[in-house]
Design a protein around this motif. Structure first.
Motif, PDB file in Angstrom:
ATOM      1  N   ASP A  10      12.041  53.410  30.212  1.00 26.42           N
ATOM      2  CA  ASP A  10      12.281  54.835  30.441  1.00 26.42           C
ATOM      3  C   ASP A  10      13.757  55.159  30.259  1.00 26.42           C
ATOM      4  N   ASP A  11      14.141  55.541  29.036  1.00 28.01           N
ATOM      5  CA  ASP A  11      15.516  55.978  28.808  1.00 28.01           C
ATOM      6  C   ASP A  11      15.584  57.481  28.605  1.00 28.01           C
ATOM      7  N   SER A  12      14.447  58.160  28.822  1.00 34.07           N
ATOM      8  CA  SER A  12      14.433  59.608  28.641  1.00 34.07           C
ATOM      9  C   SER A  12      14.870  60.346  29.899  1.00 34.07           C
ATOM     10  N   ALA A  13      14.713  59.713  31.066  1.00 26.88           N
ATOM     11  CA  ALA A  13      15.121  60.361  32.306  1.00 26.88           C
ATOM     12  C   ALA A  13      16.630  60.554  32.317  1.00 26.88           C
ATOM     13  N   GLU A  14      17.061  61.706  32.785  1.00 25.98           N
ATOM     14  CA  GLU A  14      18.483  62.032  32.787  1.00 25.98           C
ATOM     15  C   GLU A  14      19.241  61.075  33.695  1.00 25.98           C
ATOM     16  N   GLY A  15      20.258  60.411  33.146  1.00 23.14           N
ATOM     17  CA  GLY A  15      21.021  59.454  33.921  1.00 23.14           C
ATOM     18  C   GLY A  15      20.341  58.124  34.104  1.00 23.14           C
ATOM     19  N   SER A  16      19.275  57.863  33.334  1.00 24.83           N
ATOM     20  CA  SER A  16      18.520  56.628  33.482  1.00 24.83           C
ATOM     21  C   SER A  16      19.422  55.411  33.307  1.00 24.83           C
ATOM     22  N   GLY A  17      19.139  54.371  34.095  1.00 23.00           N
ATOM     23  CA  GLY A  17      19.887  53.131  33.945  1.00 23.00           C
ATOM     24  C   GLY A  17      19.458  52.329  32.742  1.00 23.00           C
ATOM     25  N   SER A  18      18.316  52.658  32.152  1.00 22.31           N
ATOM     26  CA  SER A  18      17.827  51.962  30.964  1.00 22.31           C
ATOM     27  C   SER A  18      18.355  52.663  29.715  1.00 22.31           C
ATOM     28  N   TRP A  19      18.830  51.876  28.763  1.00 20.99           N
ATOM     29  CA  TRP A  19      19.413  52.476  27.556  1.00 20.99           C
ATOM     30  C   TRP A  19      19.245  51.525  26.392  1.00 20.99           C
ATOM     31  N   PHE A  20      18.909  52.074  25.249  1.00 23.64           N
ATOM     32  CA  PHE A  20      18.702  51.290  24.032  1.00 23.64           C
ATOM     33  C   PHE A  20      19.734  51.734  23.009  1.00 23.64           C
ATOM     34  N   ASN A  21      20.583  50.790  22.577  1.00 23.66           N
ATOM     35  CA  ASN A  21      21.663  51.146  21.654  1.00 23.66           C
ATOM     36  C   ASN A  21      22.000  49.949  20.773  1.00 23.66           C
ATOM     37  N   ASP A  22      22.189  50.208  19.471  1.00 26.18           N
ATOM     38  CA  ASP A  22      22.553  49.159  18.511  1.00 26.18           C
ATOM     39  C   ASP A  22      21.565  47.996  18.543  1.00 26.18           C
ATOM     40  N   GLY A  23      20.293  48.318  18.739  1.00 25.02           N
ATOM     41  CA  GLY A  23      19.273  47.283  18.718  1.00 25.02           C
ATOM     42  C   GLY A  23      19.200  46.440  19.976  1.00 25.02           C
ATOM     43  N   LYS A  24      19.959  46.811  21.002  1.00 24.93           N
ATOM     44  CA  LYS A  24      19.972  46.032  22.239  1.00 24.93           C
ATOM     45  C   LYS A  24      19.644  46.929  23.425  1.00 24.93           C
ATOM     46  N   ARG A  25      19.046  46.315  24.443  1.00 21.86           N
ATOM     47  CA  ARG A  25      18.749  47.041  25.666  1.00 21.86           C
ATOM     48  C   ARG A  25      19.856  46.800  26.680  1.00 21.86           C
ATOM     49  N   HIS A  26      20.250  47.863  27.339  1.00 23.37           N
ATOM     50  CA  HIS A  26      21.348  47.792  28.304  1.00 23.37           C
ATOM     51  C   HIS A  26      20.946  48.467  29.610  1.00 23.37           C
ATOM     52  N   LEU A  27      21.667  48.084  30.648  1.00 18.68           N
ATOM     53  CA  LEU A  27      21.659  48.833  31.894  1.00 18.68           C
ATOM     54  C   LEU A  27      22.916  49.681  31.928  1.00 18.68           C
ATOM     55  N   ARG A  28      22.794  50.895  32.442  1.00 19.12           N
ATOM     56  CA  ARG A  28      23.968  51.773  32.549  1.00 19.12           C
ATOM     57  C   ARG A  28      24.321  51.919  34.031  1.00 19.12           C
ATOM     58  N   LEU A  29      25.446  51.337  34.391  1.00 23.25           N
ATOM     59  CA  LEU A  29      25.929  51.380  35.773  1.00 23.25           C
ATOM     60  C   LEU A  29      26.940  52.511  35.875  1.00 23.25           C
ATOM     61  N   TRP A  30      26.660  53.501  36.729  1.00 21.28           N
ATOM     62  CA  TRP A  30      27.529  54.670  36.806  1.00 21.28           C
ATOM     63  C   TRP A  30      27.410  55.306  38.180  1.00 21.28           C
ATOM     64  N   GLY A  31      28.195  56.354  38.394  1.00 25.19           N
ATOM     65  CA  GLY A  31      28.107  57.128  39.630  1.00 25.19           C
ATOM     66  C   GLY A  31      28.563  56.360  40.853  1.00 25.19           C
ATOM     67  N   LEU A  32      27.958  56.687  41.983  1.00 27.53           N
ATOM     68  CA  LEU A  32      28.349  56.066  43.239  1.00 27.53           C
ATOM     69  C   LEU A  32      28.149  54.558  43.220  1.00 27.53           C
ATOM     70  N   THR A  33      27.111  54.084  42.547  1.00 32.52           N
ATOM     71  CA  THR A  33      26.891  52.644  42.475  1.00 32.52           C
ATOM     72  C   THR A  33      28.045  51.967  41.748  1.00 32.52           C
ATOM     73  N   LEU A  34      28.521  52.561  40.665  1.00 34.53           N
ATOM     74  CA  LEU A  34      29.702  52.042  39.978  1.00 34.53           C
ATOM     75  C   LEU A  34      30.918  52.125  40.891  1.00 34.53           C
ATOM     76  N   GLY A  35      31.079  53.237  41.597  1.00 31.54           N
ATOM     77  CA  GLY A  35      32.227  53.380  42.488  1.00 31.54           C
ATOM     78  C   GLY A  35      32.249  52.314  43.567  1.00 31.54           C
ATOM     79  N   MET A  36      31.109  52.035  44.199  1.00 32.58           N
ATOM     80  CA  MET A  36      31.057  51.001  45.234  1.00 32.58           C
ATOM     81  C   MET A  36      31.288  49.615  44.643  1.00 32.58           C
ATOM     82  N   THR A  37      30.796  49.395  43.423  1.00 31.89           N
ATOM     83  CA  THR A  37      31.035  48.110  42.759  1.00 31.89           C
ATOM     84  C   THR A  37      32.524  47.895  42.528  1.00 31.89           C
ATOM     85  N   LEU A  38      33.218  48.925  42.057  1.00 26.37           N
ATOM     86  CA  LEU A  38      34.660  48.810  41.831  1.00 26.37           C
ATOM     87  C   LEU A  38      35.413  48.671  43.150  1.00 26.37           C
TER      88      LEU A  38
END
Length: 533
Positions: free
Chosen positions: A287-315
Motif C-alpha cells: 500500500d503506497d497509495s495511502a498519503e504518507g504511507s511508509g511503503s514506497w516503490f522507487n527505482d525498482g526497489k521497495r523502501h520504507l519511508r521514515l518521517w514525522g514524529l517517528t523520525l524525530g524521536m529516532t534522531l
C-alpha cells in the motif's frame, strides 16, 4: 600499525550512558487536553553470523559454542556489555519499527498529526496511519498506572512482546513531544517515548495484531545516523487542502492550487520485514497509495519511508551517540561518508571500563505545554541568557537548529573552536540533535516558504535560544524550557499567517486576472459587433 576500531556495542553503550545522564523533559498536559500516549523504542544486539550459541548448533558442529550462562538473559546493563558476543566486531545494534496495517479507508481519512507520525494511532484512527512506519505504542487508557505501563501494554497488544520479561531492560526515556493537528492549531496528545534494551541474543517471536500492525522491521542503527546520503533521503508530500476542507471537493481543489502541498523530509530504509502479520502478503499488499504511507516503490526497489514524529524521536535517540552531531541532515550530492556514522572517537578500553559506572536514569523535569504558554517560557529564557551573557561564553554567530557554526569571542574561544574542528568534534552537547526540527515541513510553492520566513521571527528566536542552551553552559533554567514545543508553536504560527497571506494574494491576483480577461473578452466582443454594424 592499523587503527583500532571499537565494536558497535561500544558506541551503543556510550549512547545509553549519555541518555541515562541526560534529564528528559516531561510535558505537563494542559487542562484543555489531558490525552496522552506512549511508545517503546526497542534496541537489540544482533549476534555476529559466525557465532554459535548453545542449543542452536547445526547438526555435527564441533566448534566453539557460547554457553547459555553467557547469553545475557536477565543481566544488568553493565554485565551485559561485558559479554564477548556483545563486543564482537560483527555484532550489529538494531532498533524495532512496525508498519501499520493498510486500511481501505486510508484514502479518505487524512492524518491529523502535524508530523505525519503514526506512533499514537489507535483503533479509532487506524485509517489515518495506514501503512505508516512507527514505534509500537498507543494511547493512555484510564486503567493504565503510568505512561511507562502504557508503553508496556501497547507493545504487548500490538506485537506480542512482553517488555516486562527478564530479557528486556528499561534503559531510559527521551523528551516528550506534542502531537498536534496538521497546522499546529490544536493539541491532540502528549507523546512519551521509552527506550528498552534486549539482553538476549535471541528475540522473542512477535505475535502481530493484524488489524493494527502488518509487519515488524529490525533496522541497523548505522542506517539511521545523519548525515544521510542523498540517495537515502526523500520527501513525503501531504495534501494540506484535505485538512483545511475535508468535505468540500471544490474548496479543496481551490486550496490545492493556491497553497500547494506540504513536503516532509524522510529517510529511505530497506523494506525487509522480519515478521509479517497473518494474512498479509508483502508482495501483494503493498500500500503506497495511502498519503504518507511508509511503503514506497522507487527505482525498482521497495523502501520504507521514515518521517514525522517517528523520525524525530529516532534522531533524538541517535543524538546520544558519541560521534559528533552533523551540521546537516543530508550530505551534499558530491559528498560521501568517510567512516561509519557511529564510529566513536573514544578509547575502546575506557568505554569497556566505564560499564562499571553506568548510572541510574536521571529523574525527568516537568515543563509546560506550549499550548498553555506558547511564548512566555522561551522569551524569559532568551532574556535571562542575554543578561547572563559574557564575552567568554557568548557567541557572535549561530547557524540555525541544525547548523554547526559557532564563533566564540576572545582568542581562547577561537582556539578551542579551531581545535575542535581539527579533531572533527562538534561543540553541540550530546543528546540534542536535529530531531526537534526534522519533523517540520516545507511547502511546494517557494513563495509560501518565503512568507513563513517573514513571519518566523519568533521561531528563529526560539531556535537561537535552544542553540545557546545546547552549546553554552548546561543550566537548569534551560532544561526547564519546552524547546521542542515552543519551536512547534512558533513555527506553525508562522505557517498559518503565511498561508493566509498566500491565499489572499493568490485570490486577489486570480480575481484581477479573471477581471482582466473578462474585460478583454467583452471589449473584443464589443469591437467585433461595432465592425459588423
Amino acid at each position: 600499525m592499523t587503527d583500532f576500531h571499537p565494536p558497535p556495542s561500544a558506541d551503543l553503550l556510550a549512547l545509553l550512558q549519555d541518555m541515562r545522564l541526560s534529564v528528559p523533559r516531561v510535558i505537563q498536559s494542559p487542562p484543555t487536553q489531558p490525552r496522552r500516549a506512549s511508545v517503546a523504542l526497542i534496541i537489540r544486539l544482533k549476534p555476529a553470523p559466525e557465532l554459535v550459541f548453545e542449543g542452536h548448533e547445526q547438526e555435527g558442529y564441533t566448534g566453539e559454542v557460547i554457553k547459555q550462562s553467557d547469553f545475557g538473559l536477565g543481566y544488568t546493563l553493565d554485565d551485559f556489555f561485558r559479554l564477548p558476543w556483545v563486543n564482537h566486531p560483527n555484532t550489529t545494534p538494531e532498533i524495532l519499527f512496525i508498519r501499520r496495517a493498510p486500511h481501505q479507508s486510508s484514502s479518505s481519512a487524512p492524518s491529523s498529526s502535524s508530523s505525519g507520525s503514526s506512533s499514537s494511532a489507535n483503533t479509532s484512527s487506524q485509517g489515518r496511519w495506514s501503512s505508516h512506519i512507527a514505534f509500537p505504542g498507543g494511547r493512555h487508557e484510564p486503567d493504565d498506572q503510568s505512561a511507562y505501563f502504557t508503553a508496556l501494554r501497547e507493545t504487548w497488544e500490538e506485537v506480542g512482546i512482553d517488555l516486562a520479561e527478564k530479557e528486556f531492560l528499561h534503559v531510559g526515556r527521551l523528551d516528550e513531544r506534542e502531537v498536534t493537528t496538521s497546522l499546529g492549531k490544536r493539541l491532540l496528545m502528549i507523546l512519551s517515548p521509552f527506550v528498552f534494551l534486549q539482553t538476549s541474543p535471541f528475540s522473542p517471536v512477535p505475535e502481530l495484531q493484524a488489524t493494527e500492525v502488518s509487519s515488524v522491521h529490525w533496522i541497523p542503527l548505522s542506517l539511521l545516523a545523519p548525515p544521510f546520503d542523498t540517495a537515502q533521503w526523500s520527501q513525503v508530500e501531504i495534501d494540506i487542502s484535505s485538512r483545511l476542507s475535508p468535505r468540500n471537493t471544490f474548496v479543496r481543489w481551490c486550496l490545492r492550487n493556491l497553497i500547494g502541498k506540504m513536503q516532509f523530509g524522510c529517510v529511505l530504509l530497506p523494506d525487509e520485514p522480519d515478521t509479517v502479520a497473518e494474512g498479509f502478503d508483502p508482495s501483494l499488499a503493498f500500500d503506497d497509495s495511502a498519503e504518507g504511507s511508509g511503503s514506497w516503490f522507487n527505482d525498482g526497489k521497495r523502501h520504507l519511508r521514515l518521517w514525522g514524529l517517528t523520525l524525530g524521536m529516532t534522531l533524538d535517540l541517535i543524538a546520544h551517540y558519541p560521534s559528533s552531531t552533523p551540521a546537516h541532515l543530508v550530505l551534499p550530492p558530491t559528498s560521501s561518508r568517510s567512516s561509519s556514522p557511529t564510529a566513536s572517537e573514544f578509547n575502546h578500553d575506557q568505554i569497556r571500563d566505564s560499564a562499571d559506572f553506568i548510572s541510574d536514569p536521571k529523574t525527568p523535569v516537568t515543563v509546560t505545554s506550549s499550548f498553555e504558554d506558547q511564548w512566555e517560557a522561551a522569551r524569559l529564557a532568551l532574556e535571562e541568557a542575554k543578561k547572563n551573557r559574557t564575552p567568554a561564553t557568548g557567541s557572535d554567530k549561530i547557524e540555525g537548529a541544525s547548523g554547526a557554526g559557532l564563533t566564540a569571542k576572545g582568542d581562547l574561544g577561537i582556539k578551542v573552536d579551531v581545535e575542535g574542528r581539527r579533531k572533527g568534534k562538534n561543540k553541540r552537547r550530546r543528546g540534542v540533535g536535529p530531531g526537534m526540527t526534522a519533523v517540520f515541513p516545507k511547502f511546494s510553492y517557494p513563495d509560501v516558504n518565503f512568507w513563513i520566513w517573514v513571519f518566523g521571527r519568533r521561531y528563529r528566536q526560539v531556535i537561537q535560544g535552544w542553540e545557546n542552551s545546547v552549546r553554552g553552559p548546561d543550566r537548569a533554567a534551560d532544561r526547564r524550557v519546552n524547546w521542542s514545543g515552543q519551536a512547534l508553536a512558533t513555527f506553525y504560527s508562522a505557517v498559518r499567517q503565511a498561508l493566509v497571506v498566500a491565499i489572499i494574494m493568490r485570490a486577489l491576483l486570480s480575481g484581477i486576472g479573471i477581471a482582466g480577461l473578462t474585460w478583454i473578452f467583452v471589449k473584443g466582443i464589443g469591437g467585433f459587433g461595432g465592425n459588423e454594424l
